[in-house]
Design a protein around this motif. Structure first.
Motif, PDB file in Angstrom:
ATOM      1  N   ILE A   1       1.041  -1.183   0.087  1.00 30.51           N
ATOM      2  CA  ILE A   1      -0.083   0.077  -0.070  1.00 30.51           C
ATOM      3  C   ILE A   1       1.056   1.143  -0.044  1.00 30.51           C
ATOM      4  CG2 ILE A   1      -1.734   1.076   1.094  1.00 30.51           C
ATOM      5  CD1 ILE A   1      -2.426  -1.642   2.520  1.00 30.51           C
TER       6      ILE A   1
ATOM      7  N   ALA B   1       6.549  -1.298   7.043  1.00 28.95           N
ATOM      8  CA  ALA B   1       5.590  -1.823   8.221  1.00 28.95           C
ATOM      9  C   ALA B   1       5.109  -3.254   7.506  1.00 28.95           C
ATOM     10  CB  ALA B   1       4.475  -1.003   8.571  1.00 28.95           C
TER      11      ALA B   1
ATOM     12  N   ASP C   1       2.837  -6.001   8.078  1.00 30.14           N
ATOM     13  CA  ASP C   1       1.700  -6.543   9.226  1.00 30.14           C
ATOM     14  C   ASP C   1       1.701  -5.681  10.284  1.00 30.14           C
ATOM     15  OD1 ASP C   1       0.860  -8.474   7.087  1.00 30.14           O
ATOM     16  OD2 ASP C   1       2.219  -9.876   7.853  1.00 30.14           O
ATOM     17  N   GLY C   2       1.895  -4.603  10.291  1.00 28.55           N
ATOM     18  CA  GLY C   2       1.764  -3.748  11.480  1.00 28.55           C
ATOM     19  C   GLY C   2       3.130  -3.383  12.136  1.00 28.55           C
ATOM     20  N   GLU C   3       4.310  -4.295  11.771  1.00 30.65           N
ATOM     21  CA  GLU C   3       5.529  -4.447  12.497  1.00 30.65           C
ATOM     22  C   GLU C   3       6.456  -3.451  11.933  1.00 30.65           C
ATOM     23  OE1 GLU C   3       8.916  -7.440  14.279  1.00 30.65           O
ATOM     24  OE2 GLU C   3       7.401  -8.090  12.975  1.00 30.65           O
ATOM     25  N   ILE C   4       6.684  -2.248  12.618  1.00 29.98           N
ATOM     26  CA  ILE C   4       7.679  -1.385  11.694  1.00 29.98           C
ATOM     27  C   ILE C   4       9.243  -1.825  11.861  1.00 29.98           C
ATOM     28  CG2 ILE C   4       8.498   0.785  11.800  1.00 29.98           C
ATOM     29  CD1 ILE C   4       5.875   1.861  12.719  1.00 29.98           C
ATOM     30  N   ILE C   5       9.740  -1.856  10.739  1.00 30.17           N
ATOM     31  CA  ILE C   5      11.020  -2.430  10.637  1.00 30.17           C
ATOM     32  C   ILE C   5      11.954  -1.356   9.739  1.00 30.17           C
ATOM     33  CG2 ILE C   5      12.482  -4.524   9.683  1.00 30.17           C
ATOM     34  CD1 ILE C   5       9.879  -5.758   9.610  1.00 30.17           C
TER      35      ILE C   5
ATOM     36  N   ASP D   1      15.259  -1.851   8.936  1.00 29.92           N
ATOM     37  CA  ASP D   1      16.167  -2.261   7.929  1.00 29.92           C
ATOM     38  C   ASP D   1      15.652  -3.535   7.534  1.00 29.92           C
ATOM     39  OD1 ASP D   1      18.586  -0.109   8.338  1.00 29.92           O
ATOM     40  OD2 ASP D   1      18.158  -0.833  10.540  1.00 29.92           O
TER      41      ASP D   1
ATOM     42  N   GLU E   1      13.853  -9.460   5.421  1.00 28.53           N
ATOM     43  CA  GLU E   1      12.632  -9.931   5.994  1.00 28.53           C
ATOM     44  C   GLU E   1      11.980 -10.868   5.171  1.00 28.53           C
ATOM     45  OE1 GLU E   1      11.547  -9.281   8.902  1.00 28.53           O
ATOM     46  OE2 GLU E   1      13.467  -8.264   9.282  1.00 28.53           O
TER      47      GLU E   1
ATOM     48  N   GLU F   1       0.506  -7.366   4.367  1.00 29.45           N
ATOM     49  CA  GLU F   1       0.153  -5.961   4.189  1.00 29.45           C
ATOM     50  C   GLU F   1       1.548  -5.156   4.358  1.00 29.45           C
ATOM     51  OE1 GLU F   1      -4.025  -4.495   4.684  1.00 29.45           O
ATOM     52  OE2 GLU F   1      -2.788  -3.044   6.015  1.00 29.45           O
TER      53      GLU F   1
ATOM     54  N   HIS G   1       3.717  -1.322   3.916  1.00 26.75           N
ATOM     55  CA  HIS G   1       3.662   0.013   3.828  1.00 26.75           C
ATOM     56  C   HIS G   1       5.042   0.553   3.829  1.00 26.75           C
ATOM     57  CE1 HIS G   1      -0.611   0.605   4.935  1.00 26.75           C
ATOM     58  NE2 HIS G   1      -0.395  -0.767   5.400  1.00 26.75           N
TER      59      HIS G   1
ATOM     60  N   LEU H   1       7.396   3.554   4.952  1.00 21.95           N
ATOM     61  CA  LEU H   1       7.200   4.667   5.829  1.00 21.95           C
ATOM     62  C   LEU H   1       8.530   5.387   6.056  1.00 21.95           C
ATOM     63  CD1 LEU H   1       6.154   2.589   8.932  1.00 21.95           C
ATOM     64  CD2 LEU H   1       4.576   3.899   7.229  1.00 21.95           C
ATOM     65  N   TYR H   2       8.424   6.555   6.375  1.00 19.37           N
ATOM     66  CA  TYR H   2       9.535   7.629   6.844  1.00 19.37           C
ATOM     67  C   TYR H   2      10.121   6.716   7.950  1.00 19.37           C
ATOM     68  CZ  TYR H   2       7.988  11.079   3.521  1.00 19.37           C
ATOM     69  OH  TYR H   2       7.943  11.902   2.461  1.00 19.37           O
ATOM     70  N   ARG H   3      11.478   6.915   8.050  1.00 19.40           N
ATOM     71  CA  ARG H   3      12.273   6.194   9.110  1.00 19.40           C
ATOM     72  C   ARG H   3      12.027   7.327  10.529  1.00 19.40           C
ATOM     73  NH1 ARG H   3      16.788   2.737   7.613  1.00 19.40           N
ATOM     74  NH2 ARG H   3      17.784   3.458   9.435  1.00 19.40           N
TER      75      ARG H   3
END
Lengths: 80, 752
Positions: free
Chosen positions: A5, A51, A53-57, A59, A63, A70, A72, A74-76
């Motif tokens: 997304i 992210a 499945d909702g887990e923000i990573i 680096d 993975e 899902e 996404h 994101l900005y760090r």
């Protein structure tokens, strides 16, 4: 198929809000997304967090991605 | 972890391992190190808000018999615009260098121009007057609203707004524009029965740390140079300094002193590279200590903002649309916390339609630094004020209104992902059930409630756990302790090893002793370094099981570990940690565990605060009568320090709401660079802040930890400002709510 997304900023480059990719790893996901949307800069995406499945990573290169995941970009995020 | 567990050490209120040194004065802070042959350096700072440096002549200073060297921007090896990962976020190398020592322009009152090293501090100070600088004063711009105007004085000719659909052709003070969208904002407002729109201003604020920036350095040509400094992240001081001076990381050792407060502000460098340049030039150790005025004028404050928030709501309290325009001052160089401000503004709410636009704007003030949940207090203040206004207009209880719209597991955030289990509803319910919420108010008293959100982060942590022959352990970590984290690390190691906490001594090691550790910030340390501690302790357990197996002549799989001892499941036998460590020399050598991780899965933290304020209608003075801070900790490893974080965040937020602001005169000169005129709350200004710990575990942490350091500063601005609105019968637009401002509003209100 995992669903990617895009934020409204990335939608300017993709023209779409979401896309589905048959990827098992983040690396494969990145390959497919940048192939599908040449205006996305791979290096810039790699500089972003994701992210899954909702887990923000921060680096995510190594993975794994599940078929129902899902994802996404994101900005760090840092902090104080 | 997903279920509540019983712990033996985690969750206890042990005595902090660093406490005795601190209360007896033995602890060594940034200014406490002196070395043989050491000299001092001081910085000459700009007296103008914006000016070209037409001439910089240091010859008279250099001729002074006590002066040993001078440093200017020209002493940096060539630097250009390039992103460096040297802290909590990417920095621009040239901007960093130009902030440390001005290049060809000064961009704010207090901007460093050059540095002088001399035999004594007094001579260095005196020699500053011998430096001849010729300035061409330029028009300045001090407010984000003015800086965004097309005819505003432009700070950087080479800065063009990023994030616009079309690349601009003219330079601008707007560094970046960003937007976040969800749903259909117009349809959302069309479906609303009530729309409330308000504008707000939050001022430039100081983090209020007591210890000034300070360092002592020693440059070594053929070995390892050394920096001793007060910082939240010595590995990132090393990274930034080495990059600026083009040194190998292995040739620079950075030692973090004890730290007298940071709150985000000590996550970058100001003095360290300058001191190293001067040490290189003189061959002497160099010490630099900012005075209080320099801290205010020359280091990074929290960002001032102007914001507009519009929220649509149905009669039953359901939010239909949320919109915000958020403009953040970055100070003299780009890089305000606009991004996280936009991402957090509406996160406490499950909303279908939202639109946020943000602007990162340069002005002639010091480059901002992080300040506890950077960006979130400002944006969420605006949102929470509008929500309280809605509650008032709908005659709804503010907790009920929030419960109706509260974010929960599965809520799709405006910034992207769905939330995993979070504790906002639990916090709202805990405050609703508190005795505080049920207590009646009297005349001239008001009550305000606000929610707050912060992400929290993970990141890199490296830990070693060295077992000693007597069964005690030294826990070597690289996260400077800014809030009691050594006690938490000790407890997590004790819980994993199942040995008493006092048997484990945690130390914060220098950059030579461990692999890289991220800066202490983003509420990451108890979460991420805690995970590394657990990993190191599990590594130790695994080795101890192998050693015990060797003693019993069984396989390691036949050995269990419980209650601080290895147990032979294939026969009789129990060996305690002390017994295994005592015999380690005979079973393969000493035992040492390692945990090097890049932690993921940080758990976001929500908070709800409740403030009671009494207004003196004759003076406009606000007295904080009672205050409750409730927050989801996931799991409180050391409840006293978790409570301390809640209370500290609340105290800083109360100061932000009521008194704190940088006051500039018409020439752009800071008029209150000291704690007498910049009024942070004193102990006598505040009641005992009641802390309520909610625990909704974060499944990604072995003990359920979320970060707790930052969220606590998010709700107080709106909680206090709403209480002032209620008590004084006024409408708040600008912070701080200092007595003159409140009095004026009361008088205007009574004059109609």
């Amino acid at each position: 198929m995992a669903t990617v997304i895009f934020s409204s900023e990335l939608q300017r480059l993709t023209g779409e809000e979401r896309t589905e990719v048959a990827a098992k790893t983040y690396r494969e996901l990145l390959d497919q997304v940048t192939a599908r949307y040449p205006s996305l800069d791979r290096q810039e995406l790699m500089g972003m967090a994701v992210a899954i499945d909702g887990e923000i990573i921060h680096d995510p290169l190594l993975e794994t991605v599940r078929p129902a995941s899902e994802v996404h970009f994101l900005y760090r995020i840092s902090g104080g | 972890m997903s279920e509540a567990r019983d712990f033996k050490y985690v969750g206890t209120r042990s005595i902090r391992p660093d406490g005795f040194d601190k209360v007896t004065g033995r602890a060594n802070y940034g200014a406490d190190l002196s070395l043989p042959g050491m000299i001092w350096a001081k910085i000459l700072r700009s007296p103008h808000a914006h000016a070209k440096i037409k001439k910089l002549d240091t010859s008279r200073a250099e001729a002074h018999p006590g002066v040993m060297a001078v440093a200017t921007f020209q002493d940096f090896p060539s630097v250009s615009h390039e992103a460096i990962e040297a802290g909590e976020a990417a920095l621009d190398l040239l901007d960093l260098a130009r902030n440390i020592l001005a290049k060809d322009k000064v961009l704010y009152d207090g901007h460093a121009v050059c540095a002088v090293a001399a035999r004594t501090e007094a001579i260095a100070e005196e020699a500053l007057a011998l430096i001849d600088v010729e300035y061409e004063v330029l028009p300045h711009v001090m407010d984000v609203r003015d800086a965004m105007k097309p005819d505003a004085p432009v700070l950087h000719d080479d800065m063009f707004t990023a994030g616009l659909p079309e690349a601009p052709t003219t330079a601008s003070n707007i560094a970046t524009r960003m937007e976040l969208k969800k749903g259909d904002i117009e349809a959302g407002f069309a479906a609303a029965d009530l729309i409330v729109e308000r504008e707000f201003y939050t001022p430039t604020v100081h983090q209020g740390y007591i210890e000034p920036h300070a360092c002592t350095v020693r440059y070594t040509e053929d070995g390892t140079s050394m920096v001793w400094c007060c910082t939240q992240g010595h590995f990132d001081v090393r990274a930034a300094t080495a990059r600026l001076l083009k040194m190998d990381l292995s040739r620079l050792k950075v030692i973090a002193s004890e730290i007298g407060g940071g709150f985000g502000a000590k996550t970058t460098v100001y003095l360290e590279p300058v001191a190293l340049i001067l040490s290189r030039k003189t061959g002497r150790p160099v010490k630099m200590v900012m005075d209080r005025s320099e801290v205010f004028r020359g280091s990074g404050p929290g960002s001032a903002t102007r914001s507009k928030v519009k929220i649509g709501v149905k009669k039953d309290g359901t939010f239909t649309a949320m919109q915000a325009k958020l403009c953040y001052e970055a100070g003299a160089f780009k890089g305000s916390p606009m991004g996280p401000g936009c991402m957090t503004v509406f996160t406490p709410y499950d909303i279908e339609n939202a639109y946020v636009e943000g602007y990162d704007v340069v002005v002639n003030k010091p480059k901002v630094a992080a300040y506890r949940a950077p960006g979130a207090p400002q944006s969420e203040f605006a949102a929470e004020m509008v929500i309280n206004d809605i509650a008032r207009q709908l005659k709804m209880d503010p907790i009920e209104l929030r419960l109706k719209n509260a974010a929960k597991e599965g809520t799709q955030t405006l910034y992207g992902p769905k939330l995993r289990p979070v504790g906002l509803i639990e916090c709202l319910e805990a405050v609703r059930n508190s005795e505080h919420y049920k207590t009646a108010l009297k005349a001239n008293q008001g009550r305000g409630l606000a929610a707050g959100f912060w992400f929290n982060v993970g990141g890199q942590s490296s830990v070693t756990l060295n077992m000693n022959p007597d069964g005690t352990a030294t826990l070597v970590e690289g996260s400077p302790d800014i809030g009691g984290s050594r006690a938490s690390m000790q407890l997590m190691a004790a819980e994993t090893l199942q040995i008493p906490a006092e048997k484990i001594t945690p130390i914060v090691a220098d950059t030579e002793m461990l692999a890289y550790n991220g800066t202490t910030g983003g509420s990451r340390t108890t979460f991420a370094t805690g995970m590394a501690v657990v990993e190191a302790a599990q590594d130790v357990i695994s080795q101890m099981k192998e050693r015990a197996a060797a003693v019993w002549n069984v396989t390691a799989e036949q050995v269990d570990y419980a209650d601080g001892a290895a147990i032979n499941t294939a026969g009789d036998g129990r060996l305690t940690v002390a017994e295994i460590c005592a015999g380690a020399d005979r079973t393969g050598g000493q035992i040492s565990g390692r945990g090097n991780i890049n932690a993921r899965g940080a758990g976001p933290s929500f908070a709800v605060h409740l403030a009671d304020i009494e207004i003196d209608p004759e003076t406009g003075h606000s007295k904080v009568l009672r205050y409750t801070a409730c927050q989801d900790a996931g799991k409180a490893i050391h409840p006293s320090y978790v409570e301390g974080q809640y209370q500290g965040g609340a105290a800083q937020g109360i100061g932000w709401a009521l008194n704190e602001e940088y006051i500039y005169n018409k020439d752009g000169i800071l008029e209150n660079p000291g704690f007498l005129d910049y009024r942070i709350p004193l102990a006598s200004d505040l009641p005992m802040i009641n802390a309520i710990i909610v625990e909704v575990p974060n499944s990604f942490h072995p003990f359920g930890v979320r970060g707790v350091g930052e969220t606590g500063i998010v709700p107080p601005l709106a909680a206090v400002a709403t209480a002032v609105e209620e008590a004084a019968g006024i409408k708040v637009t600008d912070l701080p709510l200092s007595p003159p401002r409140v009095l004026k509003a009361i008088q205007e209100q009574s004059n109609g």
